[in-house]
Structure formats: C-alpha cells, structure tokens
Design an enzyme around this catalytic site. Structure first.
Site, PDB file in Angstrom:
ATOM      1  N   TRP A   6     -37.602  28.017 -20.731  1.00 25.27           N
ATOM      2  CA  TRP A   6     -38.699  28.201 -19.781  1.00 25.27           C
ATOM      3  C   TRP A   6     -38.554  29.512 -19.011  1.00 25.27           C
ATOM      4  O   TRP A   6     -39.534  30.023 -18.460  1.00 25.27           O
ATOM      5  CB  TRP A   6     -38.776  27.035 -18.798  1.00 25.27           C
ATOM      6  CG  TRP A   6     -37.603  26.908 -17.858  1.00 25.27           C
ATOM      7  CD1 TRP A   6     -36.465  26.196 -18.069  1.00 25.27           C
ATOM      8  CD2 TRP A   6     -37.471  27.495 -16.573  1.00 25.27           C
ATOM      9  NE1 TRP A   6     -35.623  26.309 -16.999  1.00 25.27           N
ATOM     10  CE2 TRP A   6     -36.225  27.101 -16.062  1.00 25.27           C
ATOM     11  CE3 TRP A   6     -38.289  28.329 -15.790  1.00 25.27           C
ATOM     12  CZ2 TRP A   6     -35.762  27.492 -14.815  1.00 25.27           C
ATOM     13  CZ3 TRP A   6     -37.820  28.725 -14.546  1.00 25.27           C
ATOM     14  CH2 TRP A   6     -36.572  28.311 -14.065  1.00 25.27           C
ATOM     15  N   ASP A  60     -27.371  26.997 -37.535  1.00 28.33           N
ATOM     16  CA  ASP A  60     -26.912  26.681 -38.881  1.00 28.33           C
ATOM     17  C   ASP A  60     -27.406  25.281 -39.237  1.00 28.33           C
ATOM     18  O   ASP A  60     -27.202  24.341 -38.469  1.00 28.33           O
ATOM     19  CB  ASP A  60     -25.387  26.685 -38.940  1.00 28.33           C
ATOM     20  CG  ASP A  60     -24.789  28.072 -38.782  1.00 28.33           C
ATOM     21  OD1 ASP A  60     -25.511  28.965 -38.350  1.00 28.33           O
ATOM     22  OD2 ASP A  60     -23.596  28.233 -39.081  1.00 28.33           O
ATOM     23  N   GLN A  66     -26.676  23.728 -35.451  1.00 28.31           N
ATOM     24  CA  GLN A  66     -25.770  24.182 -34.409  1.00 28.31           C
ATOM     25  C   GLN A  66     -26.571  24.876 -33.315  1.00 28.31           C
ATOM     26  O   GLN A  66     -27.426  25.710 -33.604  1.00 28.31           O
ATOM     27  CB  GLN A  66     -24.709  25.106 -34.996  1.00 28.31           C
ATOM     28  CG  GLN A  66     -23.760  24.373 -35.919  1.00 28.31           C
ATOM     29  CD  GLN A  66     -22.701  25.276 -36.513  1.00 28.31           C
ATOM     30  OE1 GLN A  66     -22.284  26.241 -35.879  1.00 28.31           O
ATOM     31  NE2 GLN A  66     -22.278  24.976 -37.726  1.00 28.31           N
ATOM     32  N   ASP A 105     -16.231  22.617 -42.903  1.00 27.35           N
ATOM     33  CA  ASP A 105     -17.550  22.408 -43.490  1.00 27.35           C
ATOM     34  C   ASP A 105     -17.537  21.482 -44.704  1.00 27.35           C
ATOM     35  O   ASP A 105     -17.756  21.914 -45.847  1.00 27.35           O
ATOM     36  CB  ASP A 105     -18.182  23.760 -43.864  1.00 27.35           C
ATOM     37  CG  ASP A 105     -18.118  24.769 -42.729  1.00 27.35           C
ATOM     38  OD1 ASP A 105     -18.030  24.335 -41.567  1.00 27.35           O
ATOM     39  OD2 ASP A 105     -18.153  25.979 -43.000  1.00 27.35           O
ATOM     40  N   GLU A 149     -16.832  29.404 -46.376  1.00 29.35           N
ATOM     41  CA  GLU A 149     -17.307  28.382 -45.461  1.00 29.35           C
ATOM     42  C   GLU A 149     -18.660  27.861 -45.935  1.00 29.35           C
ATOM     43  O   GLU A 149     -19.262  28.401 -46.859  1.00 29.35           O
ATOM     44  CB  GLU A 149     -17.392  28.925 -44.034  1.00 29.35           C
ATOM     45  CG  GLU A 149     -18.298  30.124 -43.845  1.00 29.35           C
ATOM     46  CD  GLU A 149     -18.308  30.608 -42.400  1.00 29.35           C
ATOM     47  OE1 GLU A 149     -17.610  30.034 -41.559  1.00 29.35           O
ATOM     48  OE2 GLU A 149     -19.035  31.583 -42.105  1.00 29.35           O
ATOM     49  N   ASP A 190     -17.258  34.522 -45.500  1.00 24.99           N
ATOM     50  CA  ASP A 190     -16.936  34.945 -44.148  1.00 24.99           C
ATOM     51  C   ASP A 190     -16.743  36.454 -44.058  1.00 24.99           C
ATOM     52  O   ASP A 190     -16.967  37.054 -43.008  1.00 24.99           O
ATOM     53  CB  ASP A 190     -15.657  34.224 -43.684  1.00 24.99           C
ATOM     54  CG  ASP A 190     -15.454  34.303 -42.188  1.00 24.99           C
ATOM     55  OD1 ASP A 190     -16.443  34.493 -41.466  1.00 24.99           O
ATOM     56  OD2 ASP A 190     -14.310  34.171 -41.740  1.00 24.99           O
TER      57      ASP A 190
END
Length: 666
Positions: free
Chosen positions: A104, A144, A160, A268, A325, A360
């Site tokens: 907001w 994610d 996430q 993961d 990952e 990564d």
C-alpha cells in the site's frame, strides 16, 4: 460449489489502532522531513552521496542460496539513477502475470529526488526503513514457485515471499489459488519461519499426492545455524480444498545433510515418485562436490516420508557445473498423442525422463533428456554433449528456479518459472514490489526432433484474448521497418507470427556465418545477409525504445542453414539503471517449416516461443516512453541480402487477469 469466503486471519486483520496511529504519525513526520529535504536537495545543499561499492549487495549466497538481485545495487550516487516517475513505475506492474500483492505504500512514496537524498544519507535512510517496518509493509520479493499442485478443484501456487521488504530475506511461503491458472486469489501465508529447523527461511519444496488423495509437502529449511535440512508438512485439514493451514511434523527435520555434503549445499527436494518394485517412494535433492566442482543429484527412498535411505551412488552428476538447486525430475512420453505423464510413471519403452537443475553458478535453468534405470536409480542423458548444465535451457532470458507439476485435471505437465528483476534495487523499492511468475507453460517432448522439449503457454491464456487483428503477406524489404496499425495500446498483447524468407536469397547467399551467437554478435542492429528480422514490441512511435524479437539465419560452410532466435534488450528502455542484454540461442527448423513465433507482451515482460516452443526467451524490460497508449509494434528486416515476408501476424489484445485479495468474494 464455490468455497465460502475466507474468514479474517491474524495475518490479514488490520493492525491495532495504537500501531496505526504510530504508523501514520511516523509517516507524517517522514513526509515533513522529505518536503524540507527535497528543497535542500534541489538548492544544492544536500550532503555528499554514498557511492555504492563495486561489488553488488548479496542477496543469498552467504546464506547458502543463489543470488537474488540484478546486481545493480541499492545505494549509488543519485546522479547515476534514472529519474523514474510514479507514472512510469506504476505502469511496470503486469496485467496478466501472477505477482504477489503490492504494498500500500506505493501510494505515498516521496518523489524520486527525495528518495535519492534519503538513501544517500545514513540517518534519513535509517528513518525511512524504520517507517517502512513500523507501517507493516507487505512488499513482494523472490517468488520462487514451490509445491504447485492441483488439489480438490483448485490450482495451488506457493512461492517464496518476503513480507517485509522488496529485497531478498525473511523467506516465508506465500500462497494463492486459482480455478484456471490465470485468475488468482491471494491467501494468508502458508508457512513461516517459526521453528529452529527453518528459522532462517522456509525455502523451496515440492508437493506429492499420495494414492489415498492426501497431500504431503517436503521443503528445505535453513536452521538457526544456517544448515539446510529437509522438513515435512501436511495440511491440518485435508478436506479443506484451499489448504489454509499446515502442520509441520514433530519429526522435523526428516533429512540432514549426509556425510561429505556441505551444510549449505543440500536443498530443494523434488516431487516424490513411487517405485512399484521397491514398494517405496523416491525423491531427489541437489548438491555439489568441491572436487571437480560437480553438480550432483542424490536419491532418497522412503516408505513413510519420516525415515529415509540414501541410495548408493547418485542419480547423476556433471563436472564443472557447480551447485545444483531446484532440481526437477519427471517423465515425458515419446509419442505424438502423449500428453503429460504422472511423476510416478517411471518405466516403459516409450518413456523418457527430463532432469533439470537450476545452476547456482550462472542462475539459469538447464535440462537434458535421457533414460532412467529404476533398479540402479541412475539417469543417463541421450546426448552427453547436451548434458545438464552444458546444453539446453528452458529459457534463454530471465527465468530461474522453475518447477513442474502434473496437472491431474487436464492430464498435462505444467511448468512455472520465477522471473526476477533486471532493474536496480533502488527502483524496486520505489515500485514497492519485485519479481513475478512467468505464464505457466505446458511441457512435452518434441517428437519431431526427439532432442528437445516443447514449452507453450497453457491453453487458458487464450481466455484473456479480446479484440484481434490480422496482417497477411507483408513484404519487408532489406533495411526497412514497417509499423503495424495496432488499435489502442500495444502494451498487453498475444502475438502469433509466421515469417518466410525469399528462397532465392537463401540459395544465392554465399556468406558463411558459422560463428554467429545472439549474445555476442551485435544484436538486432548487426546486419548479415540473412538477418536479423522479426518484430519490435513495446516500441514508442520514434523507436527510441524497442525490444527486438528476431530470427537470424546463418549459413554454414557446407551450405546448410542454422537458425538463431534472439531478444535484443539494449534499446528496451531509456533508463540507465537497468541490466540490458542480447540473449537467445539456436532453434531447430525442420525441412518445409516456416519460421513461427508467439509473443506475450505484458507491460514490462516479453515472453517468446519460437517454432512451437522449441526455444523460449523471457525478457524483463522497463519502458519509459513506450507506455500506455504510446506502445507500438513494428516489423523489421535488417538483412542485407534477403526479402522477408510476414505471411501472417495475428494480434490479440489481452484483458487483465483477476488477482484478488483473500478477503474478497471469489
């Protein structure tokens, strides 16, 4: 039957009155200070700005997770930032891509010049952040995709989410549901960091549907000592189709890093698949080994999701690729009539398996197609030269941490991908939000080539199509740009285009261009005999801003042709605090095929699918001129020796998706 409206929850109730008063009081003080400082800044009496260091602010690696920033930084000299206006910034928010609710505070942020001053002074920067937190900011970041699943009539997307800031940190799980993957309803947070085993973040996880219809969720938690462990959660009420509340298992963590694996290199878990012979479930987890800098996938076996056996060896490893990952592992059918396959379909002569990992090291999603041996729990790529991390990518632009799920409603496999920002963190804070999800894609094996996947926007996207226009047989001579008379704004579009290059030009061209590469060959302005040519989208009338989506045909020394598909972002925005690139790759074009592309344009994102989805590119762009009714579409041909014909260009205006608050009726 429609689900009853969701009652207010602690996370959605308005703050206590006293906290409200404190928030508004501090906001008023801040605005007063801003007004004074704004005058000081304009009069040239502001203190010396803080220059951002040469290395970018970290957004994850120190915690054992990939970088979550464009690398352009937050605190740089005011003179180095583009003077964004609220009008420009508000326009960047997409209309039919999923994004968490925006803060907001977007409505009362001070002018850009005031923010330049505030963030260049330590005291006022501290005051600003104080007010941000006291006012209970709910700014989105880093969505994610996690645990996507179809459950009791609803598509669920967990992601996430940072409830406190527009930069990475304080990772919880946001939650939204949909009937059709297009229109979404935000729900309260699904899981928060409230136990020692996930105190530093509720990270990536996957959902598994059991034979009895119940659902379990495995996710990575970062412990109070930043060790990556695997945890189990289940719905507190399995009969609730909205899965509003979750229970974390008393047995957590159910998996710890095994010997030889670093405490920050174990994360993961995939969706589990069932092995009939073993009468047990298996799942894969990504890691690495320092010797050889190899990316690795381990396989665990379980019968109850509480106790696990690490199977000997590994599912797969590739030297030199670093930490893997967000691993994904799933079957695909090899027949044209095959749709998506359930994750537990592991055997059969006409089944291949896709192994995907998010790298990564370079933050791209790579995949390969191969064969899975359930007896040995090993996977072997069909083509070792196109192995995971060194060959094919889901997307050659901004696309990462992706996850698929098997859609039991439509018997298809659906892919979600996180689309991060490529502007500065400074601009993200001004916008009040950062990151979004790409349009969900169906995934199939390309049975014509047998060597790549086909990705295509889910069919439901077409429900947003409104008025359409079609242009046919437009001849585009060498070196020309042709405007398309697209009615109204060209800011929300679905485009399907088909191009043909003059056959005589193909036969007569002697130029060999075997070294052509989208990223290093000069972009859309670099002219060759047979390209580039294609479309300019999100372009303003003067072409001061444009995002080029194009083909480039290279002729090899043996006379054969190699087609490249690219995006040129270098002129996508007049802003100077944006990471701009030329991206793309080769795309297979079989004999007799014309060149085809589908492009989804949505304010600040361009997603393109060439040759039915054999090669895909996503670009984050931030126009400052090509906005609102100033957005245009052009055809261009920069080839020096070829006439191009746009055989067909169909353009649909796209309605906005309904993405609503959890307290609104659905």
């Amino acid at each position: 039957m429609d689900y009853a409206p969701i009652p207010s929850s602690p996370s959605s109730r308005p703050p206590h009155r006293s906290l409200k008063l404190l928030s508004f009081s501090l906001a008023a003080i801040l605005l007063t200070i801003v007004a004074v400082l704004n005058g000081r800044y304009r009069s040239g009496t502001s203190p010396e700005p803080v220059i951002h260091p040469t290395s970018p602010l970290s957004r994850g690696p120190s915690d054992g997770v990939s970088e979550k920033t464009s690398g352009l930084g937050l605190l740089r000299s005011p003179s180095s930032h583009f003077p964004w206006t609220n009008t420009m910034l508000q326009w960047q928010r997409t209309a039919f891509h999923f994004q968490p609710q925006k803060n907001w505070m977007n409505g009362f942020l001070p002018s850009s010049s005031s923010l330049f001053f505030l963030f260049s002074n330590r005291f006022y920067r501290s005051l600003m952040f104080c007010c941000l937190f006291v006012s209970l900011a709910r700014i989105s970041m880093d969505p994610d995709p996690n645990g996507p699943v179809f459950y009791k009539g609803w598509y669920h997307l967990f992601y996430q989410y940072n409830p406190d800031s527009a930069v990475w940190g304080n990772i919880t799980w946001g939650h939204a549901v949909s009937r059709d993957l297009i229109h979404w309803r935000h729900l309260p947070l699904a899981m928060v960091a409230d136990h020692w085993y996930d105190l530093n973040g509720v990270w990536t996880g996957s959902a598994t549907i059991l034979p009895d219809g119940n659902l379990i969720m495995l996710y990575t938690g970062s412990t109070n000592e930043s060790v990556q462990v695997q945890n189990l959660a289940v719905p507190s009420d399995p009969s609730d189709p909205l899965l509003l509340k979750w229970i974390k298992s008393d047995a957590n963590p159910v998996l710890l890093p095994p010997p030889g694996v670093g405490p920050k290199d174990f994360r993961d878990p995939t969706t589990a698949w069932y092995e009939e012979e073993a009468a047990a479930w298996r799942l894969a987890i990504g890691t690495k080994e320092d010797e050889g800098h190899s990316g690795i996938v381990l396989v665990y076996q379980t019968k109850d999701f509480l106790t696990y056996e690490l199977l000997p060896g590994m599912l797969h490893a590739v030297a030199g690729t670093g930490m893997w990952e967000c691993v994904d592992f799933y079957p695909v059918g090899t027949k044209a009539e095959d749709g998506g396959l359930d994750t537990s379909v592991t055997t059969g002569e006409k089944v291949k398996h896709v192994l995907k990992a998010s790298m990564d090291d370079d933050r791209h999603d790579y995949y390969a197609i191969g064969t899975y041996d359930s007896e040995t729990a090993r996977w072997v790529p069909d083509d070792p030269e196109m192995d995971v991390g060194i060959g094919l990518r889901y997307d050659w632009g901004k696309f990462y941490a992706s996850k698929t799920f098997y859609d039991t409603k439509s018997s298809r496999r659906v892919l979600w991908g996180w689309i991060g920002e490529t502007d500065s963190e400074y601009a993200d804070i001004q916008k009040g939000w950062a990151s979004l999800q790409g349009i969900p894609r169906t995934v199939l094996l390309d049975v014509k080539t047998g060597s790549n996947l086909l990705q295509w926007p889910v069919e439901e996207v077409k429900s947003l199509r409104a008025g359409s226009q079609e242009f046919t047989n437009i001849s585009v001579s060498s070196g020309s740009v042709v405007p398309l008379d697209v009615l109204n704004s060209a800011a929300q579009l679905d485009i399907e285009a088909e191009f043909e290059i003059d056959a005589a030009s193909l036969a007569e061209t002697l130029e060999a261009d075997v070294g052509y590469n989208c990223s290093t060959s000069g972009g859309a302005n670099r002219r060759g005999a047979l390209g580039p040519f294609g479309l300019l989208v999100l372009a303003d009338p003067k072409l001061s801003e444009q995002t080029a989506v194009y083909f480039y045909i290279a002729k090899k020394t043996d006379g054969g042709l190699q087609t490249h598909f690219c995006h040129d972002e270098m002129q996508s925005s007049c802003a100077n605090d944006i990471y701009k690139r030329v991206v793309g790759s080769k795309v297979p074009v079989l004999d007799g095929e014309t060149l085809t592309v589908r492009i989804l344009v949505d304010h600040s994102i361009v997603e393109s699918f060439a040759q039915g989805g054999r090669t895909c590119i996503t670009s984050r762009v931030y126009p400052t001129e090509a906005i609102y009714n100033s957005a245009r579409v052009f055809i261009f041909n920069n080839a020096t020796g070829a006439r191009v014909t746009a055989k067909s260009i169909k353009i649909w205006h796209m309605n906005s998706a309904n993405i609503i608050d959890s307290r609104s009726p659905y």
